[in-house]
Design an enzyme around this catalytic site. Structure first.
Site, mmCIF file in Angstrom:
data_model
loop_
_atom_site.group_PDB
_atom_site.id
_atom_site.type_symbol
_atom_site.label_atom_id
_atom_site.label_comp_id
_atom_site.label_asym_id
_atom_site.label_seq_id
_atom_site.Cartn_x
_atom_site.Cartn_y
_atom_site.Cartn_z
ATOM 1 N N GLU A 58 -18.658 32.042 -64.392
ATOM 2 C CA GLU A 58 -17.697 31.454 -63.453
ATOM 3 C C GLU A 58 -18.092 31.727 -62.006
ATOM 4 O O GLU A 58 -18.042 30.833 -61.152
ATOM 5 C CB GLU A 58 -16.289 32.030 -63.682
ATOM 6 C CG GLU A 58 -15.739 31.814 -65.059
ATOM 7 C CD GLU A 58 -15.982 32.997 -65.990
ATOM 8 O OE1 GLU A 58 -17.132 33.474 -66.085
ATOM 9 O OE2 GLU A 58 -15.025 33.427 -66.643
ATOM 10 N N CYS A 89 -13.161 37.086 -62.485
ATOM 11 C CA CYS A 89 -13.435 35.648 -62.407
ATOM 12 C C CYS A 89 -12.178 34.845 -62.105
ATOM 13 O O CYS A 89 -12.224 33.884 -61.342
ATOM 14 C CB CYS A 89 -14.104 35.179 -63.692
ATOM 15 S SG CYS A 89 -15.752 35.906 -63.890
#
Length: 151
Positions: A58, A89
């Site tokens: 991510e 993330c």
């Protein structure tokens, strides 16, 4: 139904990234950042290869998308990721002002959306919508195989 089909197509792209992680011996997680119908950033786990604990799929996809846009805010973008994001993330997605987060499999060990941590969206200055379970079976299988082979 149209959104579900749209989500499935981009999750398949995130799965391609997860396979790239697998080829490198990394935990197979992949992500893509999408604006409209265009992928702005791709990423797959590279924590071992880069000796970087922040090199999650991510984070790498968000960095690439922001660089491409020349803007750290991705307010009109959707983040697709094969595994429920961890707190780091998810926090990065909030900081980037991602409009929507779509993920595949739940992460029972470190998932921050619904599994073990619950992100306090009501206390942040940006709220993003979330959708889990897109291609969850495929996303979970690649992870299960990876960890079974490691044992």
């Amino acid at each position: 139904m149209k959104e579900q089909t749209f989500d499935t197509g981009f999750m398949a792209e995130a799965l391609k990234e997860a396979h790239r992680s697998l080829e490198k011996g990394e935990v197979p997680v992949g992500a893509v950042v999408v604006q409209g119908n265009r992928i702005l950033g791709r990423g797959h786990n590279e924590t071992v290869m880069k000796c970087d604990p922040t090199a999650h799929a991510e984070i790498l996809a968000l960095r690439r998308a922001a660089k491409k846009r020349k803007n750290h805010r991705l307010t009109d973008c959707v983040l697709y990721v094969t595994l429920e994001p961890c707190a780091m993330c998810l926090g990065a997605a909030v900081q980037a002002r991602i409009k929507r987060l779509v993920y595949g499999a739940k992460d029972p060990k470190s998932g921050a959306v619904e599994s073990i941590m619950f992100f306090p969206f009501d206390k942040t200055n940006h709220v993003l919508s979330t959708q889990g379970g897109i291609l969850a079976g495929e996303c979970g299988r690649i992870l299960s195989r990876f960890f079974q082979e490691r044992r």
